[in-house]
Design a protein around this motif. Structure first.
Motif, short mmCIF file in Angstrom:
data_model
loop_
_atom_site.label_atom_id
_atom_site.label_comp_id
_atom_site.label_asym_id
_atom_site.label_seq_id
_atom_site.Cartn_x
_atom_site.Cartn_y
_atom_site.Cartn_z
N PHE A 179 42.28 51.30 60.66
CA PHE A 179 41.21 52.29 60.79
C PHE A 179 41.37 53.40 59.75
CE2 PHE A 179 40.01 56.39 62.80
CZ PHE A 179 38.65 56.19 62.96
N LEU A 180 42.57 53.94 59.62
CA LEU A 180 42.80 55.04 58.68
C LEU A 180 42.82 54.57 57.23
CD1 LEU A 180 45.56 56.96 60.69
CD2 LEU A 180 43.20 57.68 60.34
N ALA A 181 43.50 53.46 56.97
CA ALA A 181 43.59 52.97 55.59
C ALA A 181 42.22 52.60 55.05
CB ALA A 181 44.54 51.77 55.53
N GLU A 182 41.40 51.96 55.87
CA GLU A 182 40.07 51.55 55.41
C GLU A 182 39.15 52.75 55.22
OE1 GLU A 182 38.91 48.64 58.28
OE2 GLU A 182 40.44 47.20 57.62
N ASP A 183 39.29 53.77 56.06
CA ASP A 183 38.49 54.99 55.88
C ASP A 183 38.85 55.69 54.57
OD1 ASP A 183 36.94 54.73 58.08
OD2 ASP A 183 37.72 56.46 59.16
N LEU A 184 40.15 55.77 54.27
CA LEU A 184 40.57 56.39 53.01
C LEU A 184 40.05 55.60 51.82
CD1 LEU A 184 44.23 57.38 53.94
CD2 LEU A 184 42.37 58.96 53.41
N GLU A 185 40.09 54.29 51.91
CA GLU A 185 39.60 53.47 50.79
C GLU A 185 38.09 53.61 50.63
OE1 GLU A 185 39.55 50.78 47.60
OE2 GLU A 185 41.06 52.10 48.48
N ARG A 186 37.36 53.66 51.75
CA ARG A 186 35.91 53.86 51.65
C ARG A 186 35.60 55.22 51.04
NH1 ARG A 186 35.52 50.90 56.62
NH2 ARG A 186 35.93 52.79 57.83
N GLY A 187 36.38 56.23 51.43
CA GLY A 187 36.18 57.57 50.87
C GLY A 187 36.41 57.58 49.36
N ARG A 188 37.45 56.88 48.92
CA ARG A 188 37.75 56.82 47.47
C ARG A 188 36.59 56.16 46.72
NH1 ARG A 188 39.21 53.33 43.82
NH2 ARG A 188 39.29 51.62 45.34
N LYS A 189 36.09 55.07 47.24
CA LYS A 189 35.00 54.36 46.57
C LYS A 189 33.73 55.20 46.54
CE LYS A 189 36.61 49.65 47.49
NZ LYS A 189 36.35 48.39 48.20
N LEU A 190 33.46 55.92 47.62
CA LEU A 190 32.27 56.79 47.64
C LEU A 190 32.38 57.88 46.59
CD1 LEU A 190 31.58 57.24 51.48
CD2 LEU A 190 30.05 56.21 49.79
N CYS A 191 33.58 58.47 46.48
CA CYS A 191 33.77 59.52 45.47
C CYS A 191 33.55 58.98 44.06
CB CYS A 191 35.18 60.09 45.59
SG CYS A 191 35.40 61.22 46.97
N GLU A 192 34.11 57.82 43.77
CA GLU A 192 33.99 57.24 42.43
C GLU A 192 32.55 56.84 42.13
OE1 GLU A 192 36.87 54.13 42.24
OE2 GLU A 192 38.58 55.52 42.21
N THR A 193 31.86 56.31 43.14
CA THR A 193 30.46 55.95 42.95
C THR A 193 29.61 57.18 42.69
OG1 THR A 193 30.70 54.02 44.40
CG2 THR A 193 28.45 54.84 44.02
N PHE A 194 29.85 58.24 43.46
CA PHE A 194 29.08 59.48 43.28
C PHE A 194 29.34 60.08 41.90
CE2 PHE A 194 28.27 64.02 43.70
CZ PHE A 194 27.02 64.01 44.31
N GLU A 195 30.58 60.03 41.42
CA GLU A 195 30.91 60.57 40.10
C GLU A 195 30.19 59.80 38.99
OE1 GLU A 195 35.31 62.62 40.43
OE2 GLU A 195 35.20 60.44 40.24
N LYS A 196 30.04 58.51 39.18
CA LYS A 196 29.33 57.72 38.17
C LYS A 196 27.84 58.05 38.17
CE LYS A 196 32.51 53.77 38.23
NZ LYS A 196 32.68 52.34 38.59
#
Length: 325
Positions: A179-196
């Motif tokens: 639950f925690l690991a997948e949430d952190l990974e989703r957060g990372r991907k959202l940040c990178e997508t938003f930056e692009k």
């Protein structure tokens, strides 16, 4: 006028009054002889390798967490909530200077999750229910100080071994590491997508590196009705994406006991009433088999092996040195 002393405020913890009352709550097996016990355990371990176990020396006991037991028997519901009680315990541990310095000296991030594990294994009430990956450890706890009672309750003649097959549970039991690991990974991907998409807008990614934020008792862990907390040796690593900080909840006892937890957040309902009755197996084993269990399953398992004492370890190391002279 009503008395408000401790005796009047206390309540008796609900227990099962008969096998007939208990049987429908579980996948239930009653074991009265050595052959049935051996056959069941042999088949279980061969066919279901990913079970977790809990041993209880009285079959009449329901599966309450230690904080539920305190909250019910001491009448604490008149004064506070379980969430407030747990939050207070964690807060006191966080303010302990020695613990603060100890964890800081090893660069361990101090979280509510870490302190919950510590509280559980060092005799404080928590919403964690102890299980173990090792059936022999569970049988040790089930047969320690077991006594025969002469009452009308047929369950008083039995101790219990509970188990859950992790390969067969459904969405009722979320793994907290996933639950925690997948949430952190989703957060990372959202940040990178938003930056692009929006390179001119600054993104505060530091929130993803705050393990405290994701593991606070208030507003986070206390809102999860039931999750599985695996042994730190077997769990998926939960690591922040940018600073690489790792969630830590280990201690000597949880390692020695191959322990794991169910984090269960209800006030007065035992675990088995929250779950589908096909999810938890219960073996009620006749107390006359306790000596057979000790002789055949508990070789090498003692109080000292399950509750390591560092002072004793050091003294024994020196004793062995002297013996080799």
């Amino acid at each position: 006028p009503p008395r408000h002393d401790k005796e009047m405020l206390s309540m008796k913890l609900p227990e099962y009054r008969s096998i007939e009352e208990k049987r429908p709550k579980f996948c239930y097996v009653k074991i009265d002889d050595e052959k049935t016990l051996t056959n069941h355990l042999n088949h279980l371990l061969a066919d279901n390798p990913h079970c977790i176990f809990r041993g209880v020396r009285e079959a009449r006991y329901k599966l309450f967490t230690s904080v539920q037991r305190e909250w019910i028997t001491n009448g604490l519901g008149r004064h506070t909530t379980i969430n407030q009680l747990v939050d207070s315990l964690i807060g006191d541990m966080r303010q302990n200077r020695v613990l603060n310095d100890y964890f800081a000296s090893m660069n361990i991030v101090q979280t509510d999750f870490l302190y919950l594990s510590l509280l559980q294994h060092y005799s404080a009430p928590t919403p964690l229910l102890d299980f173990t990956h090792n059936h022999r450890v569970a049988l040790y706890f089930a047969t320690t100080d077991v006594t025969t009672a002469y009452t009308e309750n047929d369950l008083d003649d039995y101790f219990s071994l509970y188990y859950i097959d992790l390969d067969k549970v459904g969405p009722e039991l979320t793994r907290v590491d996933d639950f925690l690991a997948e949430d952190l990974e989703r957060g990372r991907k959202l940040c990178e997508t938003f930056e692009k998409i929006s390179p001119s807008i600054s993104v505060d990614k530091s929130l993803l590196d705050d393990l405290n934020l994701f593991t606070q008792w208030k507003d986070t862990l206390s809102e999860l009705p039931l999750v599985f907390v695996d042994n730190p040796q077997f769990a998926r690593a939960v690591t922040t994406p940018y600073t690489g900080q790792t969630l830590y909840w280990s201690n000597l006892n949880i390692i020695a006991q191959e322990g794991c937890f169910l984090l269960y957040n209800r006030e007065d309902i035992p675990l088995e009433e929250h779950l589908d009755n096909r999810m938890v197996w219960c073996l009620d084993i006749h107390k006359s088999l306790a000596d057979y269990v000790r002789a055949n399953y508990l070789s090498g398992i003692t109080h000292d092996t399950l509750f390591p004492n560092i002072t004793q370890m050091a003294q024994e190391a020196y004793t062995r040195f002297r013996e080799r002279l």
